[in-house]
Write a protein that holds these residues in place. Structure first.
Motif, PDB file in Angstrom:
ATOM      1  N   PRO A 109      13.947  56.649  62.296  1.00 36.10           N
ATOM      2  CA  PRO A 109      13.267  57.388  63.366  1.00 36.10           C
ATOM      3  C   PRO A 109      13.647  56.909  64.765  1.00 36.10           C
ATOM      4  O   PRO A 109      13.745  57.725  65.694  1.00 36.10           O
ATOM      5  N   SER A 110      13.849  55.627  64.935  1.00 37.67           N
ATOM      6  CA  SER A 110      14.128  55.114  66.279  1.00 37.67           C
ATOM      7  C   SER A 110      15.429  55.661  66.840  1.00 37.67           C
ATOM      8  O   SER A 110      15.560  55.884  68.047  1.00 37.67           O
ATOM      9  N   GLY A 166      11.896  57.224  47.541  1.00 31.74           N
ATOM     10  CA  GLY A 166      12.580  55.941  47.630  1.00 31.74           C
ATOM     11  C   GLY A 166      13.434  55.798  48.883  1.00 31.74           C
ATOM     12  O   GLY A 166      13.555  54.694  49.436  1.00 31.74           O
ATOM     13  N   TRP A 167      14.006  56.883  49.344  1.00 33.19           N
ATOM     14  CA  TRP A 167      14.879  56.835  50.518  1.00 33.19           C
ATOM     15  C   TRP A 167      14.115  56.541  51.810  1.00 33.19           C
ATOM     16  O   TRP A 167      14.717  56.238  52.838  1.00 33.19           O
ATOM     17  N   LEU A 168      12.794  56.576  51.743  1.00 32.70           N
ATOM     18  CA  LEU A 168      11.967  56.358  52.935  1.00 32.70           C
ATOM     19  C   LEU A 168      11.423  54.930  53.019  1.00 32.70           C
ATOM     20  O   LEU A 168      10.563  54.652  53.864  1.00 32.70           O
ATOM     21  N   LEU A 210       7.151  55.134  57.421  1.00 32.62           N
ATOM     22  CA  LEU A 210       6.183  56.116  56.937  1.00 32.62           C
ATOM     23  C   LEU A 210       5.416  55.547  55.748  1.00 32.62           C
ATOM     24  O   LEU A 210       5.919  54.719  54.984  1.00 32.62           O
ATOM     25  N   ARG A 211       4.189  56.006  55.586  1.00 35.10           N
ATOM     26  CA  ARG A 211       3.366  55.567  54.459  1.00 35.10           C
ATOM     27  C   ARG A 211       3.675  56.438  53.248  1.00 35.10           C
ATOM     28  O   ARG A 211       3.553  57.671  53.304  1.00 35.10           O
ATOM     29  N   ASP A 233      -1.394  63.808  57.504  1.00 34.14           N
ATOM     30  CA  ASP A 233      -2.753  64.225  57.833  1.00 34.14           C
ATOM     31  C   ASP A 233      -2.996  65.623  57.273  1.00 34.14           C
ATOM     32  O   ASP A 233      -2.189  66.147  56.490  1.00 34.14           O
ATOM     33  N   ALA A 234      -4.088  66.238  57.651  1.00 36.13           N
ATOM     34  CA  ALA A 234      -4.445  67.549  57.110  1.00 36.13           C
ATOM     35  C   ALA A 234      -3.493  68.652  57.556  1.00 36.13           C
ATOM     36  O   ALA A 234      -3.501  69.748  56.994  1.00 36.13           O
ATOM     37  N   GLY A 235      -2.666  68.354  58.550  1.00 35.60           N
ATOM     38  CA  GLY A 235      -1.690  69.332  59.021  1.00 35.60           C
ATOM     39  C   GLY A 235      -0.293  69.062  58.524  1.00 35.60           C
ATOM     40  O   GLY A 235       0.672  69.640  59.025  1.00 35.60           O
ATOM     41  N   LEU A 236      -0.168  68.142  57.540  1.00 35.14           N
ATOM     42  CA  LEU A 236       1.115  67.805  56.926  1.00 35.14           C
ATOM     43  C   LEU A 236       2.028  67.029  57.859  1.00 35.14           C
ATOM     44  O   LEU A 236       3.243  66.977  57.670  1.00 35.14           O
ATOM     45  N   VAL A 237       1.430  66.381  58.867  1.00 31.43           N
ATOM     46  CA  VAL A 237       2.168  65.572  59.834  1.00 31.43           C
ATOM     47  C   VAL A 237       2.035  64.104  59.444  1.00 31.43           C
ATOM     48  O   VAL A 237       0.939  63.622  59.145  1.00 31.43           O
ATOM     49  N   THR A 238       3.147  63.385  59.454  1.00 32.84           N
ATOM     50  CA  THR A 238       3.139  61.959  59.136  1.00 32.84           C
ATOM     51  C   THR A 238       2.686  61.156  60.351  1.00 32.84           C
ATOM     52  O   THR A 238       2.288  61.720  61.376  1.00 32.84           O
ATOM     53  N   GLU A 239       2.787  59.830  60.238  1.00 34.90           N
ATOM     54  CA  GLU A 239       2.457  58.973  61.383  1.00 34.90           C
ATOM     55  C   GLU A 239       3.356  59.265  62.581  1.00 34.90           C
ATOM     56  O   GLU A 239       2.989  58.985  63.722  1.00 34.90           O
TER      57      GLU A 239
END
Length: 381
Positions: free
Chosen positions: A85-86, A236-238, A243-244, A252-258
């Motif tokens: 991500p960075s 596994g690739w994550l 990410l959790r 979250d409830a909107g399918l968005v990760t951290e």
């Protein structure tokens, strides 16, 4: 966002790409898929395609017009090996990488395998289906481990080909944990009425060239063994992404990760509502999640939340089973048309005076009407 990477080229990934265009996104879309095939539909793999009555072309999710209008950059036959991500980068198994401002995780999962069943068939991909279809020659004896939707559909297809089939299920009745004992007994009857040897409450040990060996030491003779015991989310690739993960990618409830620029949909998405996590492995769910996840990805925040319809269907022998809603084991079951001994009926589950689920066998018309009317307000699960 100038470029979005959709990791996973099955139904969820395709629906995400379609939604991106439908919601006005005109940047680049890279669709990454481990399989070398263009995106295809999976439900027929255990039914018409396995039986040889559906052509390979009928599975395609995208026609020539779709390919032109979506303007996708396909990266097929390669795996995403990490998420960075960075640096806004998705490294690939071929040594390359994709730079992306946003990511849709739609990697689904792999067929779960059983220790000691290394020589058995599984059914998750078109190549799996082709390999199994080649093995289903006249006269072979087939053993199916697991009487869930996939196992039941494979057994049904094998019986339609005139093959001897035994289904081995650990539960007291097939799909009992999903439907409850009364409706699970209907599923058992479908097997028995069509000549399948259904054995419930059994534990398997391993398989060999002779067949399936049970935990009690007995042998179920078989020439072809198929395991249908669920799937494992492909996460596994994550591992180093931040990410959790755990039974899927947590959102979250909107399918968005951290990370607001990363969303997850389909079989791999483990979304949280009111503190409870849920993950669904159904065709409808993969399709329904895409509009919500894409809207939130483009907004850069959770502006919409996902409410599942809970719709599932399965074709088994002469029966089409349909389920909608979110019933619990302690909900009251009642039959509104027909009864469990009928070849066609509709049942509903009630909780606190409201209908929270609808089930039908061979009665799509009434099922769809009740689904629209009684389940207009989603049940709290």
């Amino acid at each position: 966002m100038k470029r979005i990477a959709v990791v996973g080229a099955s139904l969820a990934g395709v629906r995400a790409a379609q939604e991106l265009r439908a919601q006005g996104y005109d940047g680049g879309i890279v669709l990454i898929g481990e399989e070398a095939h263009l995106p295809y539909d999976r439900p027929p793999l255990s039914k018409a395609f396995l039986a040889g009555t559906a052509a390979r072309e009928s599975l395609e999710l995208l026609g020539a017009g779709d390919l032109a209008s979506l303007a996708l950059d396909f990266r097929l036959g390669v795996r995403a090996t990490a998420l960075d991500p960075s640096n806004r980068r998705v490294p690939l198994s071929d040594g390359g990488s994709v730079h992306a401002d946003g990511v849709v995780i739609a990697t689904g999962g792999r067929a779960r395998t059983l220790p000691g069943f290394e020589g058995a068939h599984t059914l998750r991909t078109v190549d799996d289906a082709l390999a199994l279809r080649a093995a289903l020659v006249p006269g072979v004896r087939v053993a199916v481990v697991g009487a869930g939707f996939i196992g039941a559909e494979v057994a049904s297809t094998c019986r339609s080909l005139g093959l001897d089939v035994v289904v081995l299920e650990a539960l007291p009745l097939p799909l009992a944990s999903v439907l409850g004992s009364e409706l699970a007994a209907v599923c058992a009857r479908l097997h028995l009425d069509h000549g399948t040897d259904l054995r419930c409450g059994v534990r398997v040990s391993h398989c060999s060239a002779a067949g399936v060996h049970l935990a009690d030491g007995s042998l179920v003779p078989a020439d072809v063994v198929v395991t249908g015991v669920g799937m494992t989310p492909e996460t596994g690739w994550l591992a180093d992404s931040g990410l959790r993960v755990g039974n899927g990618v947590h959102t979250d409830a909107g399918l968005v990760t951290e990370l607001p620029q990363v969303v997850a949909i389909g079989d791999v998405a483990h979304y949280h509502v009111d503190g409870a996590g849920r993950r669904h492995e159904h065709w409808t769910n993969a399709s329904e999640q895409a509009p919500v996840a894409v809207a939130n990805l483009l907004a850069g925040r959770t502006s919409r939340t996902y409410t599942p319809s809970g719709y599932v269907w399965s074709d088994q022998y002469a029966g089409t089973l349909q389920l909608a809603g979110h019933p619990r084991p302690d909900d009251a079951l009642s039959f509104v048309d027909g009864d469990p001994s009928s070849s066609s009926f509709v049942a509903t589950w009630q909780r606190d005076g409201s209908t929270v689920g609808v089930f039908a066998l061979n009665n799509a018309k009434l099922f769809n009407r009740l689904r629209r009317q009684a389940l207009r307000r989603p049940a709290v699960v």
